[in-house]
Design a protein around this motif. Structure first.
Motif, PDB file in Angstrom:
ATOM      1  N   SER A  38       0.821  -1.214   0.000  1.00 45.59           N
ATOM      2  CA  SER A  38       0.000   0.000   0.000  1.00 45.59           C
ATOM      3  C   SER A  38       0.850   1.258   0.000  1.00 45.59           C
ATOM      4  CB  SER A  38      -0.938   0.005   1.201  1.00 45.59           C
ATOM      5  OG  SER A  38      -1.837  -1.070   1.113  1.00 45.59           O
ATOM      6  N   SER A  85      -6.519   4.531   4.935  1.00 45.21           N
ATOM      7  CA  SER A  85      -6.296   5.220   3.655  1.00 45.21           C
ATOM      8  C   SER A  85      -7.085   6.525   3.610  1.00 45.21           C
ATOM      9  CB  SER A  85      -6.721   4.318   2.491  1.00 45.21           C
ATOM     10  OG  SER A  85      -5.978   3.136   2.491  1.00 45.21           O
ATOM     11  N   ARG A 116     -27.342  12.415   9.055  1.00 43.93           N
ATOM     12  CA  ARG A 116     -27.921  11.138   9.473  1.00 43.93           C
ATOM     13  C   ARG A 116     -27.145  10.420  10.584  1.00 43.93           C
ATOM     14  NH1 ARG A 116     -29.992   7.330   5.051  1.00 43.93           N
ATOM     15  NH2 ARG A 116     -31.313   6.779   6.806  1.00 43.93           N
ATOM     16  N   GLN A 133     -24.631   1.775  10.687  1.00 38.07           N
ATOM     17  CA  GLN A 133     -25.953   2.257  10.303  1.00 38.07           C
ATOM     18  C   GLN A 133     -26.211   3.659  10.854  1.00 38.07           C
ATOM     19  OE1 GLN A 133     -28.964  -0.794  10.556  1.00 38.07           O
ATOM     20  NE2 GLN A 133     -30.465   0.710  11.191  1.00 38.07           N
ATOM     21  N   SER A 180      -5.170  -2.110  -3.081  1.00 38.86           N
ATOM     22  CA  SER A 180      -4.994  -1.045  -2.099  1.00 38.86           C
ATOM     23  C   SER A 180      -5.996   0.090  -2.328  1.00 38.86           C
ATOM     24  CB  SER A 180      -3.572  -0.498  -2.211  1.00 38.86           C
ATOM     25  OG  SER A 180      -3.477   0.742  -1.566  1.00 38.86           O
ATOM     26  N   PRO A 181      -6.723   0.502  -1.281  1.00 34.72           N
ATOM     27  CA  PRO A 181      -7.710   1.587  -1.434  1.00 34.72           C
ATOM     28  C   PRO A 181      -7.101   2.857  -2.012  1.00 34.72           C
ATOM     29  CG  PRO A 181      -7.965   0.522   0.700  1.00 34.72           C
ATOM     30  CD  PRO A 181      -6.723  -0.040   0.088  1.00 34.72           C
ATOM     31  N   ALA A 182      -5.856   3.135  -1.644  1.00 31.61           N
ATOM     32  CA  ALA A 182      -5.223   4.359  -2.145  1.00 31.61           C
ATOM     33  C   ALA A 182      -5.054   4.280  -3.662  1.00 31.61           C
ATOM     34  CB  ALA A 182      -3.864   4.552  -1.469  1.00 31.61           C
ATOM     35  N   GLU A 208      -8.475   4.568  -5.311  1.00 37.03           N
ATOM     36  CA  GLU A 208      -8.903   5.973  -5.252  1.00 37.03           C
ATOM     37  C   GLU A 208      -8.230   6.783  -6.371  1.00 37.03           C
ATOM     38  OE1 GLU A 208     -10.632   7.326  -2.406  1.00 37.03           O
ATOM     39  OE2 GLU A 208     -10.682   9.353  -3.222  1.00 37.03           O
ATOM     40  N   ARG A 260     -16.979  10.781  -5.965  1.00 38.02           N
ATOM     41  CA  ARG A 260     -17.480  10.088  -4.793  1.00 38.02           C
ATOM     42  C   ARG A 260     -18.988  10.334  -4.652  1.00 38.02           C
ATOM     43  NH1 ARG A 260     -14.543   8.212  -0.666  1.00 38.02           N
ATOM     44  NH2 ARG A 260     -12.723   9.148  -1.655  1.00 38.02           N
ATOM     45  N   ALA A 261     -19.757   9.313  -4.327  1.00 32.87           N
ATOM     46  CA  ALA A 261     -21.197   9.475  -4.130  1.00 32.87           C
ATOM     47  C   ALA A 261     -21.444  10.396  -2.936  1.00 32.87           C
ATOM     48  CB  ALA A 261     -21.840   8.115  -3.874  1.00 32.87           C
ATOM     49  N   ALA A 262     -22.288  11.390  -3.146  1.00 33.59           N
ATOM     50  CA  ALA A 262     -22.541  12.354  -2.071  1.00 33.59           C
ATOM     51  C   ALA A 262     -23.254  11.681  -0.905  1.00 33.59           C
ATOM     52  CB  ALA A 262     -23.369  13.516  -2.610  1.00 33.59           C
ATOM     53  N   THR A 263     -24.242  10.894  -1.217  1.00 31.35           N
ATOM     54  CA  THR A 263     -24.983  10.189  -0.156  1.00 31.35           C
ATOM     55  C   THR A 263     -25.178   8.734  -0.579  1.00 31.35           C
ATOM     56  OG1 THR A 263     -27.056  10.833  -1.171  1.00 31.35           O
ATOM     57  CG2 THR A 263     -26.276  12.208   0.659  1.00 31.35           C
ATOM     58  N   ILE A 264     -25.250   7.913   0.407  1.00 31.22           N
ATOM     59  CA  ILE A 264     -25.521   6.506   0.146  1.00 31.22           C
ATOM     60  C   ILE A 264     -26.782   6.145   0.917  1.00 31.22           C
ATOM     61  CG2 ILE A 264     -24.720   4.151   0.533  1.00 31.22           C
ATOM     62  CD1 ILE A 264     -21.906   5.128   0.126  1.00 31.22           C
ATOM     63  N   VAL A 287     -29.190   4.074   2.950  1.00 35.25           N
ATOM     64  CA  VAL A 287     -29.067   2.921   3.840  1.00 35.25           C
ATOM     65  C   VAL A 287     -30.466   2.534   4.284  1.00 35.25           C
ATOM     66  CG1 VAL A 287     -28.130   2.057   6.012  1.00 35.25           C
ATOM     67  CG2 VAL A 287     -26.817   3.671   4.631  1.00 35.25           C
ATOM     68  N   ALA A 296     -32.667   0.597   6.832  1.00 33.56           N
ATOM     69  CA  ALA A 296     -32.539   0.027   8.179  1.00 33.56           C
ATOM     70  C   ALA A 296     -33.060  -1.405   8.194  1.00 33.56           C
ATOM     71  CB  ALA A 296     -33.308   0.884   9.171  1.00 33.56           C
ATOM     72  N   ALA A 297     -32.299  -2.278   8.799  1.00 31.31           N
ATOM     73  CA  ALA A 297     -32.677  -3.691   8.834  1.00 31.31           C
ATOM     74  C   ALA A 297     -33.991  -3.892   9.585  1.00 31.31           C
ATOM     75  CB  ALA A 297     -31.561  -4.498   9.492  1.00 31.31           C
ATOM     76  N   GLU A 298     -34.203  -3.093  10.632  1.00 32.80           N
ATOM     77  CA  GLU A 298     -35.423  -3.253  11.434  1.00 32.80           C
ATOM     78  C   GLU A 298     -36.663  -2.969  10.586  1.00 32.80           C
ATOM     79  OE1 GLU A 298     -32.920  -1.273  12.248  1.00 32.80           O
ATOM     80  OE2 GLU A 298     -31.971  -2.345  13.919  1.00 32.80           O
TER      81      GLU A 298
END
Lengths: 566, 135
Positions: free
Chosen positions: A156, A229, A486, A562, B104-106, B109, B119-123, B125, B127-129
């Motif tokens: 890395s 990273s 959030r 979450q 490697s993430p670097a 990227e 990069r996505a501004a928001t993702i 999610v 909730a599992a519940e």
């Protein structure tokens, strides 16, 4: 025809034979007795080789198994100039130099000079990249050869360099995990004694004594490569954008003290340590001590609430300053706020309010809580070169110190100490020893590191109260720029002055910091961001909060935590 | 006595003994003849036995040499295979490192930036519940 030999001649002849036989017998007896071991050694030396078999250095992985550091044997190129001749016996040194120079990225005349130096054997380049070695080997040039040498590789690059440390040319681990766990990683060399034939091949029927090398242990770190990273990327960007002198970031798991990421700027590439300056080798997150400033107000207030001398609703009248020990200690710009609760002291970061709370607590209790939170002593993290910071003994405190220490001046701490203290607030009041190595994989199995709860520093109720107050500080107070969409965030900013050599504070130079945890209701990560001398002075802690937001957004995403808010 | 006389003396004695033996009576000669035959057969047997032992030893040595040669050859082959195994392991280690470098993430990227990805501004999610309750 008959020949006659006189008795005298026969006797002489016999005597000569006898003497010769005696001399030969004596010589034979000498070599069979006195000189036997010498002859035996000479004979053995010709066919016997006794070699040290190097142990393979252990692999270092992140918490998900990604390789952070490993050792592989690479080919080193050597030359025997006397053998650089063609079939006709003509010298080919110049031709060899010209052939390999472009592959090595070296000037041909430099290589020629090395070949003409008169040395019998010379290293041309050590530990070549595999592709380069293969290209040179394909040329089949007389007088060149390869020798295997181990090389520590970091896939890395510079990511995690401050945690990992490096391995020097002698194979010794330096700094970080490589330094701290050098004995475990290095293993134990073995020995191989065998008889060899003239072609240097082992003889299957010859003597053979082998002691197998014990390879080094593999280490699995608590570090998350993805988070690490992201942290290094954002820290580097922030330091560059703010033209800061340096920076450090720590990310901890408050539930057990596991270090998820540690970054320090400036940094270095562990594969090119030779070109790094000394300052870049220093892991500022654990070895740099600084005056923390207002991030310490949370500790002061936690101590006072835990001691029961104030509550979040305790009110005092803020006039913009407080007088203690004959000194006047002001709020930022000496701004007066009037009637103020303890929650508002934290949310507005009022120095005078912190002095008020410390006054209620008293110097002795404040000192005791500072010790309990781990300030002034090493955290015990398993990394080399940790500093303990400075908290002067209570007996050396001046009256004014109670006031200044309450808002983070007059003591010095490391970013890791602050992260561990905030982790204690986040997890319900227990101070954990931060650790980096999650487990060691040895020949006899896996040894996992058990988290160490050092002590309880505040009650669960106090910790819960502080979490709420710090959440208010982000939602409504001075740290609002650190709010995340959030996710609930609890945190506190700090803008500390920098003491100079003459004891005064440097004008127009600050240390900007932010300490906090996410999600505030069930904290999974503690973040501390510290920037030294950022150029946007008027904005104070905004650069640190911006860096926190970028880091936390990525870290929460990678960790699949979450959201806790709609 | 000359050197030549000294050398010839044993031969002369043997000739004299032979002439003397020829002068003894016939019955003694027959008896000695039968003894000579028995002696000759013993000599033949001894010769055969000695020859057999020598041949057996020779064969044993040959067998040993053949085995030693075979073991040496097997040793060389084992060494060649061990070297081949080590080289393959080394190549494999290099591939593992290359794989880690590519993962490697670097690097990812940097590659994403090179490709112009953002990069996505928001993702979102879920909730599992909430999903569990809907079921």
């Amino acid at each position: 025809m008959t020949a006659t030999i006189s008795h005298a001649r026969l006797r002489v002849l016999f005597a000569l034979f006898t003497v010769a036989s005696l001399v030969l017998s004596a010589r034979l007896a000498y070599w069979q007795t006195i000189g036997r071991s010498d002859l035996l050694n000479r004979a053995t030396d010709q066919v016997y080789s006794d070699l040290v078999v190097a142990a393979q250095r252990g692999v270092i992985r992140d918490r998900s198994g990604a390789i952070l550091a490993t050792t592989v044997e690479l080919r080193s190129l050597y030359a025997i100039p006397a053998q650089m001749k063609d079939r006709a016996g003509n010298d080919t040194k110049g031709a060899v130099a010209a052939a390999i120079a472009p592959i090595l990225g070296e000037r041909a005349d430099v290589l020629s000079a090395a070949f003409e130096s008169g040395a019998e054997w010379v290293f041309v380049r050590r530990r070549l990249p595999e592709e380069t070695a293969t290209r040179i080997a394909a040329l089949h040039l007389a007088g060149l050869g390869f020798e295997m040498e181990p090389k520590r590789l970091y896939p890395s690059g510079s990511v995690g360099a401050q945690v990992l440390g490096f391995v020097n040319d002698d194979g010794l681990g330096q700094y970080g995990v490589e330094g701290r766990y050098d004995a475990e990683l290095a293993g134990t060399p073995g020995r191989l004694a065998v008889t060899r034939d003239p072609a240097n091949r082992e003889l299957a029927l010859g003597l053979r004594t082998a002691v197998a090398a014990q390879n080094g242990q593999d280490l699995v770190l608590t570090i998350d490569l993805a988070v690490q990273s992201a942290v290094e990327r954002e820290l580097a960007a922030t330091v560059e954008r703010e033209k800061a002198a340096s920076g450090a970031v720590v990310v901890l798991d408050p539930r057990d003290g596991a270090v998820l990421a540690i970054a320090s700027s400036p940094t270095y590439d562990p594969a090119r340590v030779g070109s790094a300056n000394a300052e870049a080798l220093r892991n500022r997150a654990i070895s740099w001590t600084y005056e923390p400033g207002s991030t310490m107000k949370a500790i002061t207030i936690a101590a006072a609430i835990d001691r029961g001398v104030v509550t979040p609703r305790t009110t005092y009248d803020d006039v913009g300053y407080a007088v203690i020990g004959g000194r006047r200690l002001c709020n930022a710009q000496c701004k007066a706020y009037g009637p103020t609760t303890v929650t508002q002291i934290l949310a507005r970061s009022q120095n005078a309010g912190a002095v008020f709370v410390a006054g209620k607590l008293g110097a002795s209790d404040l000192d005791r809580y500072l010790q309990a939170f781990g300030f002034g002593q090493r955290t015990g993290v398993d990394l080399d070169a940790e500093s303990g910071g400075i908290v002067r003994p209570l007996a050396e405190w001046y009256p004014v110190d109670l006031g200044t220490i309450s808002f983070g001046q007059g003591l010095s701490i490391t970013p890791l100490q602050l992260a561990a203290a905030y982790a204690a607030i986040a997890n319900g009041g227990t101070l954990y020893r931060p650790y980096v190595v999650a487990s060691r994989r040895a020949a006899d199995g896996e040894h996992r590191t058990a988290p160490v709860a050092v002590r309880r520093v505040v009650s669960e109720e106090t910790a819960a109260t502080l979490r709420t107050m710090l959440t208010t500080t982000v939602d409504e107070g001075i740290a609002n720029a650190a709010a995340l969409a959030r996710y609930s965030v609890a945190g506190k900013t700090g803008t500390a002055q920098i003491p100079s050599d003459d004891g005064r504070y440097v004008d127009d130079a600050y240390i900007s910091s932010f300490a906090g945890f996410v999600p505030a209701v069930d904290p999974r990560m503690v973040f501390v961001v510290v920037l030294e001398r950022p150029q946007s002075k008027l904005l104070g802690t905004v650069p640190a909060m911006n860096a926190f937001k970028a880091i936390a957004t990525d870290a929460l995403r990678y960790a699949r935590i979450q959201p806790d808010r709609p | 006595m000359t050197f030549a006389q000294a050398v010839r003396a044993p031969q002369a004695r043997r000739v004299q003994r032979r002439l003397h033996r020829q002068a003894v009576p016939h019955h003694r000669s027959a008896k000695r003849h039968s003894r000579r035959i028995r002696g000759a057969s013993w000599e033949i047997r001894s010769f055969a036995l000695a020859s057999g032992v020598i041949v057996a030893c020779f064969l044993l040595v040959l067998l040993y040499l053949a085995q030693a040669t075979a073991v040496s050859a097997a040793g060389y082959e084992a060494q060649r295979l061990a070297a081949q195994r080590d080289e393959l392991r080394r190549q494999n280690a290099l591939l593992v490192i290359e794989s880690a470098r590519l993962d490697s993430p670097a690097r990812v990227e940097a590659e994403a930036q090179r490709l112009g990805l953002v990069r996505a501004a928001t993702i979102r999610v879920v909730a599992a519940e909430a999903v569990a309750a809907a079921r």
